[in-house]
Write a protein that holds these residues in place. Structure first.
Motif, PDB file in Angstrom:
ATOM      1  N   TYR A   1       0.787  10.446  18.035  1.00 41.13           N
ATOM      2  CA  TYR A   1       0.581   9.032  18.236  1.00 41.13           C
ATOM      3  C   TYR A   1       0.855   8.413  18.754  1.00 41.13           C
ATOM      4  N   PRO A   2       0.335   7.452  19.950  1.00 40.82           N
ATOM      5  CA  PRO A   2       0.778   6.195  20.126  1.00 40.82           C
ATOM      6  C   PRO A   2       0.982   5.136  18.877  1.00 40.82           C
ATOM      7  N   LEU A   3       1.590   4.460  18.735  1.00 43.99           N
ATOM      8  CA  LEU A   3       2.557   3.615  17.410  1.00 43.99           C
ATOM      9  C   LEU A   3       2.160   4.235  15.994  1.00 43.99           C
ATOM     10  N   LYS A   4       1.034   5.303  16.062  1.00 47.94           N
ATOM     11  CA  LYS A   4       1.112   5.746  14.322  1.00 47.94           C
ATOM     12  C   LYS A   4       2.607   6.781  14.524  1.00 47.94           C
ATOM     13  N   GLY A   5       3.193   7.218  15.401  1.00 49.49           N
ATOM     14  CA  GLY A   5       3.509   8.424  15.903  1.00 49.49           C
ATOM     15  C   GLY A   5       5.010   7.310  15.595  1.00 49.49           C
TER      16      GLY A   5
ATOM     17  N   TYR B   1      -1.705  -8.332   8.010  1.00 55.65           N
ATOM     18  CA  TYR B   1      -2.629  -8.257   9.286  1.00 55.65           C
ATOM     19  C   TYR B   1      -4.040  -7.223   8.564  1.00 55.65           C
ATOM     20  N   PHE B   2      -5.363  -7.082   9.043  1.00 52.92           N
ATOM     21  CA  PHE B   2      -6.075  -6.930   7.979  1.00 52.92           C
ATOM     22  C   PHE B   2      -7.804  -6.734   9.300  1.00 52.92           C
TER      23      PHE B   2
ATOM     24  N   MET C   1      -7.328  -1.469  18.348  1.00 53.95           N
ATOM     25  CA  MET C   1      -6.043   0.094  17.128  1.00 53.95           C
ATOM     26  C   MET C   1      -6.158   1.175  18.026  1.00 53.95           C
ATOM     27  N   PHE C   2      -8.007   1.335  17.356  1.00 55.72           N
ATOM     28  CA  PHE C   2      -8.341   3.019  17.664  1.00 55.72           C
ATOM     29  C   PHE C   2      -8.390   3.283  19.208  1.00 55.72           C
TER      30      PHE C   2
ATOM     31  N   ALA D   1      -5.687 -12.355  21.727  1.00 57.63           N
ATOM     32  CA  ALA D   1      -4.238 -13.215  21.662  1.00 57.63           C
ATOM     33  C   ALA D   1      -3.011 -11.793  20.666  1.00 57.63           C
ATOM     34  N   GLU D   2      -4.599 -12.357  19.409  1.00 58.88           N
ATOM     35  CA  GLU D   2      -3.641 -12.263  17.551  1.00 58.88           C
ATOM     36  C   GLU D   2      -3.454 -10.376  17.899  1.00 58.88           C
ATOM     37  N   THR D   3      -4.402 -10.088  18.064  1.00 58.76           N
ATOM     38  CA  THR D   3      -4.999  -8.219  17.979  1.00 58.76           C
ATOM     39  C   THR D   3      -3.801  -7.514  18.913  1.00 58.76           C
ATOM     40  N   ASN D   4      -3.567  -8.933  20.318  1.00 58.10           N
ATOM     41  CA  ASN D   4      -2.409  -7.757  20.694  1.00 58.10           C
ATOM     42  C   ASN D   4      -1.110  -8.344  20.842  1.00 58.10           C
ATOM     43  N   ALA D   5      -0.942  -9.390  20.062  1.00 54.83           N
ATOM     44  CA  ALA D   5       0.483  -9.456  19.866  1.00 54.83           C
ATOM     45  C   ALA D   5       0.226  -8.723  18.674  1.00 54.83           C
ATOM     46  N   ALA D   6      -0.352  -8.337  17.598  1.00 53.61           N
ATOM     47  CA  ALA D   6      -0.107  -6.820  16.879  1.00 53.61           C
ATOM     48  C   ALA D   6       0.366  -5.920  17.368  1.00 53.61           C
ATOM     49  N   LEU D   7      -0.888  -5.449  17.943  1.00 50.83           N
ATOM     50  CA  LEU D   7      -0.190  -3.992  18.942  1.00 50.83           C
ATOM     51  C   LEU D   7       0.991  -4.316  19.622  1.00 50.83           C
ATOM     52  N   GLU D   8       1.585  -5.177  19.803  1.00 46.13           N
ATOM     53  CA  GLU D   8       3.095  -5.499  20.561  1.00 46.13           C
ATOM     54  C   GLU D   8       3.812  -5.293  19.213  1.00 46.13           C
ATOM     55  N   ARG D   9       3.258  -5.830  18.138  1.00 48.27           N
ATOM     56  CA  ARG D   9       4.444  -5.667  16.785  1.00 48.27           C
ATOM     57  C   ARG D   9       3.983  -4.115  16.414  1.00 48.27           C
ATOM     58  N   GLY D  10       3.782  -2.834  16.978  1.00 47.64           N
ATOM     59  CA  GLY D  10       3.012  -1.659  16.156  1.00 47.64           C
ATOM     60  C   GLY D  10       2.202  -1.423  15.580  1.00 47.64           C
ATOM     61  N   VAL D  11       1.212  -2.810  14.614  1.00 51.60           N
ATOM     62  CA  VAL D  11       0.203  -2.729  14.155  1.00 51.60           C
ATOM     63  C   VAL D  11      -0.894  -1.273  14.839  1.00 51.60           C
ATOM     64  N   PHE D  12      -1.314  -0.351  13.992  1.00 54.67           N
ATOM     65  CA  PHE D  12      -2.551   0.103  14.870  1.00 54.67           C
ATOM     66  C   PHE D  12      -3.613   0.547  13.798  1.00 54.67           C
ATOM     67  N   GLY D  13      -3.554   0.384  11.647  1.00 53.31           N
ATOM     68  CA  GLY D  13      -4.341   0.229  10.835  1.00 53.31           C
ATOM     69  C   GLY D  13      -4.476  -0.879  10.503  1.00 53.31           C
TER      70      GLY D  13
END
Lengths: 200, 200
Positions: free
Chosen positions: A56-60, B8-9, B44-45, B159-171
């Motif tokens: 999985y992206p990120l999760k991996g 993050y939640f 994220m999903f 923007a907060e969600t995208n920044a989290a994704l860029e940091r590797g947050v996936f859950g």
């Protein structure tokens, strides 16, 4: 309350590898035998609609980081082998064959296999490589190779995997304590507390 | 080494709810502020190719069982609300608006919302229901409703969600301690140990 702990794992699961270093010690501490039960995680992924964690992206990326961090915490030698994941059907079949022919060799074989794979990072997908590992713990190489090609042993692994699915197993490691399910290395602490307290 | 812990939640995440009962106490014990950061887990999903945990066969059944068991262990009132999961965008937007208008109310609002949702099992998906919860902790109802419909606040959450994704947050929950990522309620113990030891 002295039933064995069921320990489900896949020989290709790095989290299963990590758990394998703690599960017997946990059982011993609470006077429980531990029954090791290799399964085919691929069948679980299919039933649940998931895929190997590392794909999985990120999760991996996170899971590789977390595996290394948890291994250091456990004091366990660990690396993700090149070309991971490899097929590990020969090992799972061999494990069940040993259960019928030389049960005392089951865990030494499983530990040697896991160590070769995730401890030393060897490519263990070939039948020959698996037989070498079997031989290293005193199992007859030829007998091993013959046995794991038997339809009865192939069916045994399928049956064990199906029985696990029916019990609700969908990942590895997955353990049962008196019917109570715990999934993942990061639930071993809760499992220990369950053994200590009898549940909550 | 006294940077804030990022927490993050998603307001719709039951595991986020459980973590919300422990994260501030953990921060306090180690002299760290905790920055709460609601995100849209749906994004994220989509990025990772996963789905809400409770929607998977087998895994969904287990996760409901595990949520109840972990809640009992934490001593936290918990139930999966009927009709779960509900949309919680109004809550997440309101949270960021409070950060600009009345920052001291952010955590009381978040805790009241989580409690209504997973503690009392209320349906909190409507804007009105969310505004009622805001009012219950002293936030102006009309101002709240107006604010969460502003494009700027909607963009802030994206923007907060995208920044989290860029940091590797996936859950969720997902926390960072000095850049080190920890995913899941069942990793809070490792996070605590990280704070205690400075890492390993």
């Amino acid at each position: 309350m002295t039933a064995a702990i069921d320990f489900y794992f896949d020989f290709a699961s790095p989290y299963g590898y990590l758990a394998s270093h703690r599960i017997d010690e946990i059982g011993e501490r609470f006077g429980r035998a531990v029954t090791w039960r290799p399964i085919m995680l691929g069948a679980m992924f299919k039933a649940v609609g998931t895929a190997p964690l590392t794909t999985y992206p990120l999760k991996g990326v996170y899971s590789r980081h977390d595996l290394g961090r948890t291994a250091r915490l456990f004091g366990v030698e660990f690396g993700v082998p090149e070309g991971f994941p490899h097929g590990t059907l020969p090992a799972a079949r061999g494990f069940y064959w040993l259960g019928e022919s030389d049960a005392n060799k089951q865990k030494p074989f499983a530990k040697a296999f896991y160590h070769a794979y995730f401890g030393e990072g060897r490519n263990v997908s070939e039948m020959d490589a698996t037989a070498d590992i079997a031989a290293s713990v005193g199992i007859g190489r030829e007998a091993f190779i013959a046995a794991i090609q038997e339809p009865a042993i192939k069916d045994r692994l399928k049956a064990e995997t199906n029985a696990a699915l029916e019990r609700g197993v969908f990942g590895a490691p997955f353990i049962f304590i008196d019917g109570e399910p715990f999934w993942g290395v990061d639930h071993l602490d809760q499992a220990e507390r369950w053994l200590e307290t009898g549940g909550w």
